[in-house]
Design a protein around this motif. Structure first.
Motif, PDB file in Angstrom:
ATOM      1  N   TYR A   1       0.821  -1.212   0.000  1.00 36.38           N
ATOM      2  CA  TYR A   1       0.000   0.000   0.000  1.00 36.38           C
ATOM      3  C   TYR A   1       0.854   1.259   0.000  1.00 36.38           C
ATOM      4  O   TYR A   1       0.324   2.362  -0.080  1.00 36.38           O
ATOM      5  CB  TYR A   1      -0.910   0.040   1.243  1.00 36.38           C
ATOM      6  CG  TYR A   1      -1.545  -1.282   1.606  1.00 36.38           C
ATOM      7  CD1 TYR A   1      -2.446  -1.901   0.743  1.00 36.38           C
ATOM      8  CD2 TYR A   1      -1.250  -1.916   2.807  1.00 36.38           C
ATOM      9  CE1 TYR A   1      -3.038  -3.106   1.073  1.00 36.38           C
ATOM     10  CE2 TYR A   1      -1.842  -3.119   3.150  1.00 36.38           C
ATOM     11  CZ  TYR A   1      -2.721  -3.707   2.276  1.00 36.38           C
ATOM     12  OH  TYR A   1      -3.302  -4.915   2.608  1.00 36.38           O
TER      13      TYR A   1
ATOM     14  N   LEU B   1      -0.476  -6.402  -5.362  1.00 38.44           N
ATOM     15  CA  LEU B   1      -1.882  -6.016  -5.310  1.00 38.44           C
ATOM     16  C   LEU B   1      -2.068  -4.881  -4.305  1.00 38.44           C
ATOM     17  O   LEU B   1      -1.729  -5.030  -3.126  1.00 38.44           O
ATOM     18  CB  LEU B   1      -2.734  -7.222  -4.874  1.00 38.44           C
ATOM     19  CG  LEU B   1      -4.207  -6.915  -4.612  1.00 38.44           C
ATOM     20  CD1 LEU B   1      -4.920  -6.502  -5.900  1.00 38.44           C
ATOM     21  CD2 LEU B   1      -4.900  -8.115  -3.982  1.00 38.44           C
TER      22      LEU B   1
ATOM     23  N   GLY C   1      -4.522  -3.848  -2.455  1.00 36.60           N
ATOM     24  CA  GLY C   1      -5.813  -4.396  -2.061  1.00 36.60           C
ATOM     25  C   GLY C   1      -6.613  -3.388  -1.251  1.00 36.60           C
ATOM     26  O   GLY C   1      -6.047  -2.556  -0.537  1.00 36.60           O
ATOM     27  N   ASP C   2      -7.942  -3.509  -1.335  1.00 36.74           N
ATOM     28  CA  ASP C   2      -8.759  -2.622  -0.498  1.00 36.74           C
ATOM     29  C   ASP C   2      -8.714  -3.058   0.964  1.00 36.74           C
ATOM     30  O   ASP C   2      -9.281  -2.395   1.841  1.00 36.74           O
ATOM     31  CB  ASP C   2     -10.197  -2.493  -1.030  1.00 36.74           C
ATOM     32  CG  ASP C   2     -10.945  -3.815  -1.054  1.00 36.74           C
ATOM     33  OD1 ASP C   2     -10.336  -4.868  -0.772  1.00 36.74           O
ATOM     34  OD2 ASP C   2     -12.152  -3.799  -1.371  1.00 36.74           O
ATOM     35  N   SER C   3      -7.999  -4.148   1.243  1.00 39.19           N
ATOM     36  CA  SER C   3      -7.700  -4.513   2.638  1.00 39.19           C
ATOM     37  C   SER C   3      -6.983  -3.366   3.340  1.00 39.19           C
ATOM     38  O   SER C   3      -6.925  -3.331   4.569  1.00 39.19           O
ATOM     39  CB  SER C   3      -6.851  -5.782   2.688  1.00 39.19           C
ATOM     40  OG  SER C   3      -5.736  -5.678   1.817  1.00 39.19           O
TER      41      SER C   3
ATOM     42  N   ASP D   1      -7.237  -2.643  -6.555  1.00 38.72           N
ATOM     43  CA  ASP D   1      -8.616  -3.064  -6.284  1.00 38.72           C
ATOM     44  C   ASP D   1      -9.603  -1.949  -6.601  1.00 38.72           C
ATOM     45  O   ASP D   1      -9.368  -0.783  -6.259  1.00 38.72           O
ATOM     46  CB  ASP D   1      -8.766  -3.381  -4.781  1.00 38.72           C
ATOM     47  CG  ASP D   1      -8.861  -4.865  -4.512  1.00 38.72           C
ATOM     48  OD1 ASP D   1      -9.129  -5.643  -5.444  1.00 38.72           O
ATOM     49  OD2 ASP D   1      -8.656  -5.237  -3.341  1.00 38.72           O
TER      50      ASP D   1
ATOM     51  N   LYS E   1      -8.650  -5.112 -10.055  1.00 46.05           N
ATOM     52  CA  LYS E   1      -9.314  -6.313  -9.538  1.00 46.05           C
ATOM     53  C   LYS E   1     -10.696  -5.898  -9.045  1.00 46.05           C
ATOM     54  O   LYS E   1     -10.852  -4.828  -8.447  1.00 46.05           O
ATOM     55  CB  LYS E   1      -8.513  -6.945  -8.399  1.00 46.05           C
ATOM     56  CG  LYS E   1      -9.204  -8.167  -7.775  1.00 46.05           C
ATOM     57  CD  LYS E   1      -8.288  -8.975  -6.908  1.00 46.05           C
ATOM     58  CE  LYS E   1      -8.106  -8.460  -5.509  1.00 46.05           C
ATOM     59  NZ  LYS E   1      -9.343  -8.318  -4.696  1.00 46.05           N
TER      60      LYS E   1
ATOM     61  N   GLU F   1     -10.809 -16.889  -2.979  1.00 43.72           N
ATOM     62  CA  GLU F   1     -10.598 -16.637  -1.542  1.00 43.72           C
ATOM     63  C   GLU F   1     -11.455 -17.575  -0.706  1.00 43.72           C
ATOM     64  O   GLU F   1     -12.662 -17.693  -0.909  1.00 43.72           O
ATOM     65  CB  GLU F   1     -10.920 -15.169  -1.197  1.00 43.72           C
ATOM     66  CG  GLU F   1     -10.728 -14.887   0.299  1.00 43.72           C
ATOM     67  CD  GLU F   1     -10.574 -13.422   0.665  1.00 43.72           C
ATOM     68  OE1 GLU F   1     -10.492 -12.568  -0.233  1.00 43.72           O
ATOM     69  OE2 GLU F   1     -10.527 -13.151   1.889  1.00 43.72           O
TER      70      GLU F   1
ATOM     71  N   ILE G   1      -6.074 -17.540  -1.924  1.00 45.15           N
ATOM     72  CA  ILE G   1      -5.826 -17.050  -0.553  1.00 45.15           C
ATOM     73  C   ILE G   1      -6.770 -17.869   0.318  1.00 45.15           C
ATOM     74  O   ILE G   1      -7.994 -17.773   0.203  1.00 45.15           O
ATOM     75  CB  ILE G   1      -6.007 -15.520  -0.423  1.00 45.15           C
ATOM     76  CG1 ILE G   1      -5.830 -15.075   1.037  1.00 45.15           C
ATOM     77  CG2 ILE G   1      -7.301 -14.995  -1.022  1.00 45.15           C
ATOM     78  CD1 ILE G   1      -5.516 -13.603   1.230  1.00 45.15           C
TER      79      ILE G   1
HETATM   80  O1  KIV Z   1      -7.867  -6.556  -0.545  1.00 42.37           O
HETATM   81  C1  KIV Z   1      -7.023  -7.475  -0.594  1.00 42.37           C
HETATM   82  O2  KIV Z   1      -5.938  -7.387  -0.024  1.00 42.37           O
HETATM   83  C2  KIV Z   1      -7.394  -8.677  -1.352  1.00 42.37           C
HETATM   84  C3  KIV Z   1      -6.526  -9.878  -1.218  1.00 42.37           C
HETATM   85  C4  KIV Z   1      -6.507 -10.395   0.139  1.00 42.37           C
HETATM   86  C5  KIV Z   1      -6.861 -10.902  -2.232  1.00 42.37           C
HETATM   87  O3  KIV Z   1      -8.357  -8.650  -2.050  1.00 42.37           O
END
Ligand code: KIV
Length: 277
Positions: free
Chosen positions: A30, A46, A48-50, A88, A118, A186, A207
Motif C-alpha cells: 500500500y 496487489l 488491495g482494499d484490505s 482493487d 481487480k 478466496e 488465498i
Molecule cells: O484486498 C485485498 O488485499 C485482497 C486480497 C486479500 C486478495 O483482495
C-alpha cells in the motif's frame, strides 16, 4: 521461473502465460517502501482494499473510497519497477453499471499507472468484466469469499462447501468467459480450488484456497506480523515485525525517560570541528 526475470515490467499477458509453468507470487502493498521490498520477489503487487482495515483502521473494506485507492496505488507504482501492479476497485465504484465501472477503472489506471484492476464478483459481474476488457482494462476477478459482500454473506466464511460448489464453479467459468486474465479464489475449499484451477485456462490465485492454485496471495502486513487485529487460518507469519517494533518503541520510550537518548553521537555541538554535520 518468475515473470519478474524479464527486463520490462510484468503485464497481464505475462501472468496469464505463467499458467501451468510456475506459481504466481503475489503480495499486497500500500506504500512506496513496502512496494520496494516486495517488487524484486513478486510477480504481482496487489494494492488491495484490505488497506481500509490494515492501514486506516476501518472495520471492513466497505468504507474504502476510489480516492484512497488512487493515493495508495500511486505510492505503490512509485516503488515498483518489475512486478505487475493491480489496484482493487473499491465497493460502490463498479457495481452500478459497466459504464460506471469503466469510468472508475480508467481513472484508477490513468492516475496510478497500474496495469490492471481487480473487482469482486462472478456471474453477476461478467457483463462488466467483458465491457472493461473490450475497452483496454485488464481485469483480475475475485470470487469465493468476496469481502465487500460481508454483510450479505453474513461474515468471512469459507465459500464453496457442498451445495455451494456449483455456484463457485459457475462464477469461475463466467469470469474466464468474460475475459478476466486471472482470478483470485478466496477461502474456497482446497479440492474445489484444485478442480477450478484444472478446468480454467486462466491462472487462479489462491488465498485460503490451498496449494493447487496457480499462484498465492497474502496481505503483506499479515505475513510480516504487522497487522495482528485478527488472524485467519490461512495466514502464515513469516516474521514478527509488530513484536520487534513494540520492543524498539518501548526501548526508545525508556531511554527518553532515563535521559539516555540522545547520546553524544546523536547530538550537535556548537563547535563546527566537533560536529558530525
Ligand atoms: O484486498 C485485498 O488485499 C485482497 C486480497 C486479500 C486478495 O483482495
Amino acid at each position: 521461473m518468475s515473470a519478474t526475470s524479464s527486463a520490462r515490467p510484468v503485464l497481464p499477458p505475462d501472468i496469464r502465460a505463467m499458467k501451468g509453468k510456475a506459481p504466481i507470487v503475489t503480495l499486497t502493498a500500500y506504500t512506496t517502501p513496502i512496494a520496494r521490498l516486495v517488487d524484486p520477489h513478486c510477480d504481482v503487487i496487489l494494492v488491495g482494499d484490505s488497506l481500509g482495515m490494515v492501514l486506516h483502521g476501518l472495520p471492513s473494506t466497505i468504507g474504502v473510497t476510489l480516492e484512497m485507492m488512487i493515493l495508495h496505488g500511486r505510492a505503490v507504482t512509485r516503488g515498483a519497477s518489475k512486478a505487475q501492479v493491480v489496484v482493487d476497485m473499491p465497493f460502490g465504484s463498479y457495481e452500478e453499471s459497466p459504464a460506471q465501472a469503466f469510468r472508475n477503472a480508467s481513472r484508477l489506471m490513468a492516475e496510478t499507472g497500474a496495469s490492471a484492476v481487480k473487482l469482486e464478483g462472478g456471474t453477476q459481474m461478467a457483463e462488466t468484466i467483458a465491457f472493461l476488457t473490450a475497452r483496454g482494462v485488464p481485469v483480475m476477478a475475485h470470487i469465493g469469499l468476496t469481502p465487500q459482500a460481508v454483510n450479505t454473506l453474513g461474515g468471512y466464511k469459507v465459500v464453496g462447501r457442498e451445495a455451494e460448489a456449483a455456484k463457485v464453479v459457475a462464477d469461475a467459468q463466467a469470469v474466464e468467459a468474460a475475459g478476466a486474465y486471472s482470478v483470485v479464489l478466496e477461502k474456497v475449499p482446497e479440492n474445489l480450488a484444485a478442480r477450478i484451477s484444472q478446468q480454467l485456462s486462466i491462472p487462479t490465485i489462491g488465498i485460503g484456497a490451498g496449494v493447487h492454485c496457480d499462484g498465492q496471495v497474502l496481505v503483506v502486513d499479515d505475513m510480516l506480523g504487522l497487522f495482528t487485529d485478527f488472524r485467519p487460518k490461512f495466514v502464515k507469519r513469516y516474521a514478527e515485525l509488530g513484536h520487534s517494533a513494540d520492543e524498539a518503541i518501548a526501548a526508545y520510550a525508556a531511554e527518553v525517560r532515563a535521559r539516555a537518548f540522545p547520546a553524544p553521537e546523536h547530538t550537535f555541538q556548537d563547535q563546527v570541528a566537533k560536529s558530525t554535520k
